[in-house]
Motif scaffolding. Sequence first.
Motif, PDB file in Angstrom:
ATOM      1  N   LEU A  80      11.677 -19.080 111.956  1.00  0.00           N
ATOM      2  CA  LEU A  80      10.705 -20.136 111.661  1.00  0.00           C
ATOM      3  C   LEU A  80      11.298 -21.500 112.011  1.00  0.00           C
ATOM      4  N   PRO A  81      10.529 -22.374 112.708  1.00  0.00           N
ATOM      5  CA  PRO A  81      11.092 -23.680 113.099  1.00  0.00           C
ATOM      6  C   PRO A  81      11.503 -24.534 111.900  1.00  0.00           C
ATOM      7  N   LYS A  93      -5.239 -11.202 118.327  1.00  0.00           N
ATOM      8  CA  LYS A  93      -4.163 -10.301 118.714  1.00  0.00           C
ATOM      9  C   LYS A  93      -3.233 -10.029 117.544  1.00  0.00           C
ATOM     10  N   ASP A  94      -3.611 -10.475 116.380  1.00  0.00           N
ATOM     11  CA  ASP A  94      -2.853 -10.271 115.142  1.00  0.00           C
ATOM     12  C   ASP A  94      -1.523 -11.027 115.160  1.00  0.00           C
ATOM     13  N   ARG A  95      -1.481 -12.119 115.895  1.00  0.00           N
ATOM     14  CA  ARG A  95      -0.305 -12.976 115.864  1.00  0.00           C
ATOM     15  C   ARG A  95      -0.449 -13.987 114.726  1.00  0.00           C
ATOM     16  N   ILE A  96       0.652 -14.260 114.043  1.00  0.00           N
ATOM     17  CA  ILE A  96       0.651 -15.170 112.902  1.00  0.00           C
ATOM     18  C   ILE A  96       1.080 -16.543 113.398  1.00  0.00           C
ATOM     19  N   TRP A  97       0.132 -17.493 113.401  1.00  0.00           N
ATOM     20  CA  TRP A  97       0.437 -18.846 113.867  1.00  0.00           C
ATOM     21  C   TRP A  97       0.771 -19.736 112.676  1.00  0.00           C
ATOM     22  N   ILE A  98       1.834 -20.504 112.828  1.00  0.00           N
ATOM     23  CA  ILE A  98       2.341 -21.337 111.750  1.00  0.00           C
ATOM     24  C   ILE A  98       2.523 -22.766 112.256  1.00  0.00           C
ATOM     25  N   LEU A 108       4.401 -15.647 115.086  1.00  0.00           N
ATOM     26  CA  LEU A 108       5.250 -14.530 114.692  1.00  0.00           C
ATOM     27  C   LEU A 108       4.706 -13.233 115.286  1.00  0.00           C
ATOM     28  N   ASP A 109       5.578 -12.485 115.945  1.00  0.00           N
ATOM     29  CA  ASP A 109       5.268 -11.126 116.397  1.00  0.00           C
ATOM     30  C   ASP A 109       5.650 -10.184 115.266  1.00  0.00           C
ATOM     31  N   LYS A 110       4.656  -9.552 114.625  1.00  0.00           N
ATOM     32  CA  LYS A 110       4.922  -8.701 113.460  1.00  0.00           C
ATOM     33  C   LYS A 110       5.743  -7.469 113.831  1.00  0.00           C
ATOM     34  N   THR A 112       8.290  -7.223 115.972  1.00  0.00           N
ATOM     35  CA  THR A 112       9.721  -7.505 116.124  1.00  0.00           C
ATOM     36  C   THR A 112      10.230  -8.504 115.094  1.00  0.00           C
ATOM     37  N   ASN A 113       9.301  -9.148 114.354  1.00  0.00           N
ATOM     38  CA  ASN A 113       9.670 -10.194 113.385  1.00  0.00           C
ATOM     39  C   ASN A 113      10.370 -11.365 114.077  1.00  0.00           C
ATOM     40  N   VAL A 114       9.947 -11.632 115.300  1.00  0.00           N
ATOM     41  CA  VAL A 114      10.502 -12.726 116.089  1.00  0.00           C
ATOM     42  C   VAL A 114       9.460 -13.838 116.225  1.00  0.00           C
ATOM     43  N   PHE A 115       9.889 -15.091 115.983  1.00  0.00           N
ATOM     44  CA  PHE A 115       9.022 -16.246 116.165  1.00  0.00           C
ATOM     45  C   PHE A 115       9.178 -16.799 117.577  1.00  0.00           C
ATOM     46  N   THR A 116       8.050 -17.156 118.168  1.00  0.00           N
ATOM     47  CA  THR A 116       8.048 -17.847 119.455  1.00  0.00           C
ATOM     48  C   THR A 116       7.571 -19.273 119.223  1.00  0.00           C
ATOM     49  N   ARG A 117       8.386 -20.240 119.583  1.00  0.00           N
ATOM     50  CA  ARG A 117       8.055 -21.647 119.340  1.00  0.00           C
ATOM     51  C   ARG A 117       7.310 -22.233 120.531  1.00  0.00           C
ATOM     52  N   ILE A 118       6.264 -22.980 120.226  1.00  0.00           N
ATOM     53  CA  ILE A 118       5.434 -23.615 121.257  1.00  0.00           C
ATOM     54  C   ILE A 118       5.629 -25.123 121.170  1.00  0.00           C
ATOM     55  N   PRO A 119       6.188 -25.745 122.208  1.00  0.00           N
ATOM     56  CA  PRO A 119       6.390 -27.213 122.165  1.00  0.00           C
ATOM     57  C   PRO A 119       5.062 -27.954 122.266  1.00  0.00           C
TER      58      PRO A 119
END
Length: 1020
Positions: A80-81, A93-98, A108-110, A112-119
């Motif tokens: 998490l950032p 797509k069941d992605r968790i946006w924060i 969050l990709d459920k 893999t439990n990996v967050f992808t950050r979007i600038p």
Amino acid sequence: MKHRILWMFSILCSLGASAQKHLIRFENLTIEDGLAQSTITGIQQDQDGFMWFATAEGLHRFDGYQFKIYKNEKGNPATLPENYTTALVIDRKDRIWIGTNSGELAWLDKRTNVFTRIPLKEKSKLNIYPISTIYCDEKDRIWVGLDGGGIIIIDEKGNRIKKENLFPYFQITRITKTKYGTWVCTNNGLFEIDEKSLTILPHNDLEKLKGITVTDVFVDEQKRFQIATLGDGLFRWQQDLGPEKISIPKMRGSRHLQFILEDRKGVIWIGTMGGGLIRWENGKFYIYQNNPLVRESIIGDDVKSGFMDKRGNLWFGTISGISKFDRSIKHFELYREFLVNGVAINNNIYAIYEDRKQNIWIGTLTGGLLRFNRQADSFDRNYPILKNGEIETKAIRAIFEDREGRLWIGTRDEGIFSFNTQMGTFHQPKETSTLEKQRKTIRSIFQDSKGRLWLGTGTGVNLFDPITEEYRAFSGDSDMHMKNQVYQIIEDKPSGKLLVATFRGGLQLIDPEKGHFKIYRQTGDKRGPMSNNIMCIEYKGNGIYLLGTYGGGLNIFDINKDTFGFITENEGLNNNVVYGILHGEGEEYWLSTNRGLCRYDLKKRKGKSFGLENYLQSLEYNEGAYYKTHDGYLFFGGIRGINYFKPQVINFNTTGPKVVFTSFKILDKLASLEQDLNYTRQIEIPYNVSLIAFEFAALNYSDTKHNRYKYILEGFDKDWIESGTRRTAYYTRLSPGTYKLKVKACNNDGVWSETARSVNILVEPPFWMTTWFMILAALVLVALIIGFVSFRTRAVAKHYKHRQLELELQALRSQMNPHFIFNSLNSIQYFILQKDSKTAYTYLSKFSSLMRMILQNSRERYISLQAEKDWLDLYLELEKLRMENELEFEVSIADQLNADQTLVPAMMVQPYVENAVIHGLLPKEFNRILKVTFSQKGEYLHCTIEDNGIGREASGILNEKRNKKHASSGMKLTRERLEIITRNNKKKPHLEVIDLKNGDGTSAGTMVEIDIPLISKKPD
């Protein structure tokens, strides 16, 4: 008492005098339940069913039991950032946006439990605006609302769509999609936006809202927009008419609204900043605020977010935690506070009755008599004191209306009163004052089929005459009943006898005409009840009565058979104290107990319990306080009020819950997996792991403490393991191999999930059991075997070669055996002595030809089938001559065979032919027949030698009489030769000797069948 007054005051303030029907029991979650921080800024539910909460201290996933918390890890971009999360949405797509307070966006990709950050910020600019809201449109674009920086739109690939922000410098509070467009709520009013062109649509009649902070908007079926604002209250707007203000009850925070949410019932819920939660239904407002003395009140008054999950549960996020309202478990209407004209009445209930006018009368412990108006759903009359002259009382124990329409009231300490409902006055019979104290306690009033009134008192049964107002103690032929308190009287109409429920005196059966008592007391078997304390009686039909007891559960009395049956906690009853019994539907009966209400199915012998979460007045109910109305409503009263309901309209949870895995542990430590356990098809663990544990949960958020589980490890467990409410499966020292763990769950109403959640488990073998090691070992073993086989083959081949030559020589010797030669020479001598020179010459010529053929064939391993036939014919002709022509024989070859091209082992058939002649035919005096036939049978040469001789059994007896045993060495040699010759051939020879029988079972001869692989050319 002080706490009691404060509690009542809080309820009055939060609900209002007429809002008991809208009473809500919230289930609250705080830091004590696992939250990292109490401020909830967003709520969502994913496709699996998990609940997600954005908080000021990380992202939380909730499974109904515990939280899994995602936080920032310094230096790890896959986390998490920032921990202070301010916005939350789940896309298609069941992605968790924060969104975070520092203005950073991630998903969050459920799996893999990996967050992808979007600038979000441009390289030359610094974005310092917190993210206040996130919206996902139908094109899977993400709209990010900033607190002072407008809107940024991100496409599927994570790229900004426009260089310039929409609504620059605006505070965006919410972006929401309605049936009538996409709306943006800002600190400067409400705007509609066209998603395709990304332009603002004009609405001049919304100018009134400019400068006002709009926090949310909801559109009803009449196309009316309900608009929540921060500081200016609630507005309603219809297009072209302009917004109008809606008056909300004035209280602290009621003008500061943070969201609007509509539930499935069409009820609108509004969260306020400091004023609690507002319920808006049928034009009325109901306020729910926190009360520190009431555990079930909303957790906090600053309600920031609201969400309705897939089952209709409502979740509210506050700055103090989470509150959940589950309407589906509110099975019963509850009246706890008895208010008449603003005056609170005692709510400890001991009597409930419906009169002919369908008025519901309620008798209290110390609050007198009340009338409940079902149409108005409120109490409209109260008679706090029953008074007749100087006699008065507040304690009511029984209510009954007789055939004449008179209402009778039984009291705890002043006997019986008649009540004039029109005048509101009470009258006590004149003889009441002369009664002893125990007889003034009236717990039951009953009128039998002959119109007599029977009173259940503290010392037995009394007859009461309404005309003369006289009491008469009914003693009959025994005074045992006089020592017992009577709780209920009913009549068995076929017999006219009265059934009397007594405390300490068991069940009593009274014959009013004969004055006879029959008393049933506890006997330890089916001749008596399980307890002597009978609290209530309910007629089931066909002479069956249900008895509620104090301590003995539910008893079943058959008046015709004079026997009892028993249902206790062991048979699914929630409690062995049963105060009241009312019939529901079919074989279902409702019971009030010391542990709440219980619905019991007599046919299935299965009970279902209901507790405080189902809006019971209390877990404890009272005797006498139960009644079934004319239209099927059931009323039960207890120590803190009344519940009423109609069994047919109760909605139970009929959907089996979805099961998920929540953790996997090795030796009590969380295992590291590449993917979330629910997306992992197989788990691999070393063979030497001594303990593994799987934790699971049913994503049923309704009354989760009653969820139950069962699981099975296929390959280890023989059957499903019922684990009750336990949510962990432990396994120790599994043997190497493959297993499958399956888990099922049932919800709070006992409905099991249709499919099981499963995961494969591979327990890896030790290195000496691995495939590579086994392959290596196998290769070494194969090499050793090949070497040994090669050596052995050469030795065996050498042996077989010598053995074959030896057998062929023995075969030659067997065919040139001395017996045959001696017999042949004797035959020639016999013909010469008989001066039959012609026959002697013929025999000698044939004999010499036969010897020549034997010597010639013995040089070859294989001879043609024609050569085999020729020398067999010659041999049999000699034997025929020796038998004085008393032998008929035939050697034939089927047309399908080419006799010259088909090869057979030399000297193969002759031993069997000789055996047939010597042992089968020669002992027979006449009619000697022998047939030798060659044919093709698939890929085999099929040969049969059939004779009509004396058979093997008679031949064996004959040999025994001759004092000698004969073993056919020629047949044995031939069998061994065949095995050696065909040892390298996949097709093996077959030989069978068959005894032929006549119809009467006597011997008809012998037949030998030989099958050898068909050879069409001479081998090398």
